[in-house]
Design an enzyme around this catalytic site. Structure first.
Site, PDB file in Angstrom:
ATOM      1  N   SER A 143       0.853  -1.183   0.000  1.00  0.00           N
ATOM      2  CA  SER A 143       0.000   0.000   0.000  1.00  0.00           C
ATOM      3  C   SER A 143       0.888   1.231   0.000  1.00  0.00           C
ATOM      4  O   SER A 143       1.816   1.340   0.772  1.00  0.00           O
ATOM      5  CB  SER A 143      -0.934  -0.003   1.212  1.00  0.00           C
ATOM      6  OG  SER A 143      -0.201  -0.009   2.408  1.00  0.00           O
ATOM      7  N   ASP A 194      -4.444   0.851   3.599  1.00  0.00           N
ATOM      8  CA  ASP A 194      -3.461   0.025   4.306  1.00  0.00           C
ATOM      9  C   ASP A 194      -4.050  -1.304   4.753  1.00  0.00           C
ATOM     10  O   ASP A 194      -3.375  -2.331   4.737  1.00  0.00           O
ATOM     11  CB  ASP A 194      -2.932   0.766   5.539  1.00  0.00           C
ATOM     12  CG  ASP A 194      -2.122   1.990   5.170  1.00  0.00           C
ATOM     13  OD1 ASP A 194      -1.402   1.949   4.154  1.00  0.00           O
ATOM     14  OD2 ASP A 194      -2.215   2.987   5.902  1.00  0.00           O
ATOM     15  N   GLU A 235      -6.958   3.561   6.394  1.00  0.00           N
ATOM     16  CA  GLU A 235      -5.627   4.153   6.246  1.00  0.00           C
ATOM     17  C   GLU A 235      -5.087   4.293   7.659  1.00  0.00           C
ATOM     18  O   GLU A 235      -5.709   4.950   8.503  1.00  0.00           O
ATOM     19  CB  GLU A 235      -5.732   5.512   5.556  1.00  0.00           C
ATOM     20  CG  GLU A 235      -4.415   6.101   5.163  1.00  0.00           C
ATOM     21  CD  GLU A 235      -3.692   5.318   4.076  1.00  0.00           C
ATOM     22  OE1 GLU A 235      -2.450   5.359   4.081  1.00  0.00           O
ATOM     23  OE2 GLU A 235      -4.343   4.656   3.234  1.00  0.00           O
TER      24      GLU A 235
END
Length: 140
Positions: free
Chosen positions: A31, A41, A54
């Site tokens: 990522s 992520d 994230e």
């Protein structure tokens, strides 16, 4: 330890915690680096709710995300059918979660989370995973 290695370690820590809380969870490979597509992520779901996350960590300084980073997360989440969330963790604190729309936007169009904001306004891990909710002092 480099910030990338520390970030990777924190992402794995979040993945393991979500797994222990009963979520099917995976860390998106590479990522943010080895692909031209922006990927979150972490992807996590429990059969009822699905998240694209994230994850950011800091020793205590404010956490910044670029406008493009947040827009890409929201775009991916909509297309995937997941809820977009920003997970933040400061040293010696737990994870806290935010909807992207709840983050402070700087004059430059970036997003910022301060430690005190995370502790006061973020959704704590237990609440996020369906456990007992956090009681906030002075809140209704």
């Amino acid at each position: 330890m480099s910030s990338n290695r520390k970030g990777d370690r924190r992402e794995r820590e979040l993945v393991n915690a979500l797994d222990e809380a009963g979520f099917a969870v995976m860390r998106a490979p590479a990522s943010g680096s080895a692909t031209t597509r922006e990927l979150p992520d972490v992807l996590a779901g429990n059969g009822e709710v699905f998240y694209a996350i994230e994850a950011k960590a800091s020793s205590g300084r404010p956490i910044y995300l670029s406008g493009e980073e947040v827009e890409a997360l929201v775009y991916f989440s909509r297309n995937f059918g997941a809820k977009a969330r920003i997970a933040v963790r400061f040293d010696r604190e737990d994870w806290y979660f935010f909807h992207p729309g709840d983050l402070y936007v700087t004059d430059g169009g970036n997003y910022r989370v301060k430690k005190e904001t995370a502790l006061a306004e973020g959704e704590d891990f237990e609440s996020f995973t369906g456990g007992p909710t956090q009681t906030k002092l002075g809140g209704d």
